[in-house]
Write a protein that holds these residues in place. Structure first.
Motif, mmCIF file in Angstrom:
data_model
loop_
_atom_site.group_PDB
_atom_site.id
_atom_site.type_symbol
_atom_site.label_atom_id
_atom_site.label_comp_id
_atom_site.label_asym_id
_atom_site.label_seq_id
_atom_site.Cartn_x
_atom_site.Cartn_y
_atom_site.Cartn_z
ATOM 1 N N UNK A 118 32.419 33.059 46.813
ATOM 2 C CA UNK A 118 32.721 33.523 45.464
ATOM 3 C C UNK A 118 31.865 34.668 44.948
ATOM 4 N N UNK A 119 31.025 35.267 45.787
ATOM 5 C CA UNK A 119 30.074 36.251 45.282
ATOM 6 C C UNK A 119 30.729 37.568 44.878
ATOM 7 N N UNK A 120 31.614 38.099 45.706
ATOM 8 C CA UNK A 120 32.287 39.347 45.323
ATOM 9 C C UNK A 120 33.196 39.125 44.117
ATOM 10 N N UNK A 121 33.822 37.979 44.034
ATOM 11 C CA UNK A 121 34.691 37.684 42.888
ATOM 12 C C UNK A 121 33.884 37.647 41.593
ATOM 13 N N UNK A 131 38.864 41.250 29.271
ATOM 14 C CA UNK A 131 40.250 41.709 29.186
ATOM 15 C C UNK A 131 40.915 41.801 30.552
ATOM 16 N N UNK A 132 40.142 41.599 31.620
ATOM 17 C CA UNK A 132 40.678 41.645 32.978
ATOM 18 C C UNK A 132 40.938 40.253 33.530
ATOM 19 N N UNK A 133 41.230 40.215 34.817
ATOM 20 C CA UNK A 133 41.537 38.934 35.466
ATOM 21 C C UNK A 133 41.081 38.981 36.914
ATOM 22 N N UNK A 134 40.485 37.882 37.395
ATOM 23 C CA UNK A 134 40.085 37.754 38.789
ATOM 24 C C UNK A 134 40.629 36.441 39.328
ATOM 25 N N UNK A 135 41.437 36.532 40.387
ATOM 26 C CA UNK A 135 41.975 35.353 41.071
ATOM 27 C C UNK A 135 41.380 35.328 42.476
ATOM 28 N N UNK A 136 40.874 34.163 42.895
ATOM 29 C CA UNK A 136 40.270 34.034 44.217
ATOM 30 C C UNK A 136 40.999 33.002 45.059
ATOM 31 N N UNK A 137 41.522 33.422 46.213
ATOM 32 C CA UNK A 137 42.264 32.528 47.103
ATOM 33 C C UNK A 137 41.337 31.961 48.179
ATOM 34 N N UNK A 151 32.160 27.328 40.239
ATOM 35 C CA UNK A 151 32.634 28.387 39.350
ATOM 36 C C UNK A 151 33.014 27.838 37.980
ATOM 37 N N UNK A 152 33.494 26.615 37.942
ATOM 38 C CA UNK A 152 33.847 25.991 36.660
ATOM 39 C C UNK A 152 32.602 25.819 35.789
ATOM 40 N N UNK A 153 31.467 25.499 36.421
ATOM 41 C CA UNK A 153 30.229 25.251 35.667
ATOM 42 C C UNK A 153 29.397 26.510 35.458
ATOM 43 N N UNK A 154 29.757 27.603 36.088
ATOM 44 C CA UNK A 154 28.952 28.824 36.035
ATOM 45 C C UNK A 154 28.944 29.432 34.632
ATOM 46 N N UNK A 160 32.164 38.848 30.696
ATOM 47 C CA UNK A 160 32.793 38.642 32.000
ATOM 48 C C UNK A 160 34.105 37.881 31.886
ATOM 49 N N UNK A 161 35.026 38.222 32.769
ATOM 50 C CA UNK A 161 36.178 37.348 32.983
ATOM 51 C C UNK A 161 35.712 36.113 33.748
ATOM 52 N N UNK A 162 36.519 35.099 33.808
ATOM 53 C CA UNK A 162 36.237 33.932 34.644
ATOM 54 C C UNK A 162 37.015 34.083 35.948
ATOM 55 N N UNK A 163 36.453 33.569 37.027
ATOM 56 C CA UNK A 163 37.158 33.570 38.306
ATOM 57 C C UNK A 163 38.107 32.376 38.335
ATOM 58 N N UNK A 164 39.352 32.642 38.717
ATOM 59 C CA UNK A 164 40.363 31.586 38.818
ATOM 60 C C UNK A 164 40.543 31.229 40.295
ATOM 61 N N UNK A 165 39.908 30.143 40.774
ATOM 62 C CA UNK A 165 40.048 29.787 42.183
ATOM 63 C C UNK A 165 41.391 29.107 42.459
ATOM 64 N N UNK A 166 42.032 29.497 43.552
ATOM 65 C CA UNK A 166 43.334 28.942 43.925
ATOM 66 C C UNK A 166 43.274 28.514 45.391
ATOM 67 N N UNK A 167 43.685 27.298 45.674
ATOM 68 C CA UNK A 167 43.778 26.810 47.050
ATOM 69 C C UNK A 167 45.088 27.317 47.644
ATOM 70 N N UNK A 168 45.004 28.307 48.532
ATOM 71 C CA UNK A 168 46.224 28.928 49.035
ATOM 72 C C UNK A 168 45.939 29.748 50.284
#
Length: 264
Positions: A118-121, A131-137, A151-154, A160-168
């Motif tokens: 998750x570091x680059x995200x 105002x942006x969005x970050x999705x991490x697969x 990431x939920x507890x970070x 900053x935007x929040x990272x949205x982790x997706x299992x995919x």
């Protein structure tokens, strides 16, 4: 007593869990489709790794960690924290290679197809801002479980935007997206010739399910991107050359190289 069937991955808690932590671990196990294995007070994890599961996602008091017989890993922003501090101090521009190569700016939508630790995200999340969005697969359930909880507890902060982790699986996810869904699509595939690395990265290599980036997936990413597809590689490997990518100019003192291709 019925002998317990050994499973590849299970969920448990620390040896002295609070009731609320047990409830959270049980709920997460149901969500991920994994068995929950209760742990008695002060019961060591070693015997459970020998008899019950090859690896455990462990809900501890302050964090969630991944354990196998070779080591453990819990979420840590690592170098991303220092990179974010540099950006907050005004050193955006050429200071951070991802920001420079991807041309990231406030309001961008950024798709990280290989979330990993998750570091680059996290860096992208600060640059694109609220105002942006970050999705991490992430395809590996074990890594997704630990990193998504971290990431939920970070503490992202207000800039900053929040990272949205997706299992995919990244290829399947990209194929399902409309064209031009994200400004930048990013890949950090496993290096073919890894150097010695930190224990967390060794765990990443053991549990990651990232297949090599293919030209077909790269073309799907170009369709989904509005500006750039960025690929991180290693100068000790010919990963980028195999994809027809040239390394972008950068520092001679790092083993990381970057390639990018425009959207189509």
């Amino acid at each position: 007593m019925t002998q317990r069937t050994r499973v590849p991955l299970a969920v448990t808690t620390s040896g002295k869990p609070e009731d609320s932590r047990v409830a959270r671990a049980r709920a997460a196990a149901r969500q991920w489709g994994l068995p929950f294995i209760p742990r008695r007070k002060k019961e060591p994890l070693g015997p459970l790794l020998e008899s019950a599961a090859d690896a455990f996602i462990v809900f501890e008091r302050e964090s969630v960690s991944l354990w196998d017989q070779e080591g453990s890993f819990s979420f840590n922003p690592g170098m991303a924290h220092l990179r974010r501090l540099r950006i907050l101090s005004g050193q955006v521009g050429g200071d951070d290679a991802l920001v420079r190569v991807a041309g990231l700016r406030a309001g961008d939508q950024f798709l990280d197809c290989t979330l990993g630790l998750g570091q680059d995200a996290l860096v992208a999340a600060l640059v694109v801002g609220p105002s942006g969005r970050v999705v991490g697969l992430e395809k590996s359930l074990a890594l997704h479980a630990v990193v998504s909880e971290g990431l939920e507890a970070y503490d992202y902060g207000p800039d900053s935007a929040r990272v949205e982790p997706v299992l995919a699986d990244s290829h399947a996810y990209l194929r399902a997206l409309p064209s031009g869904s994200f400004d930048v699509v990013f890949f950090d595939p496993m290096f073919e010739k890894p150097k010695k690395s930190q224990p967390a990265f060794e765990m990443l290599r053991r549990f990651a399910e990232h297949a090599p980036l293919t030209s077909e997936t790269l073309e799907e990413a170009r369709r989904v991107a509005r500006r750039w597809v960025v690929v991180k590689g290693s100068k000790y490997s010919d990963d980028l050359k195999k994809l027809g990518l040239e390394a972008e100019p950068g520092s001679h003192y790092t083993s990381v190289i970057w390639g990018r291709v425009p959207a189509r």
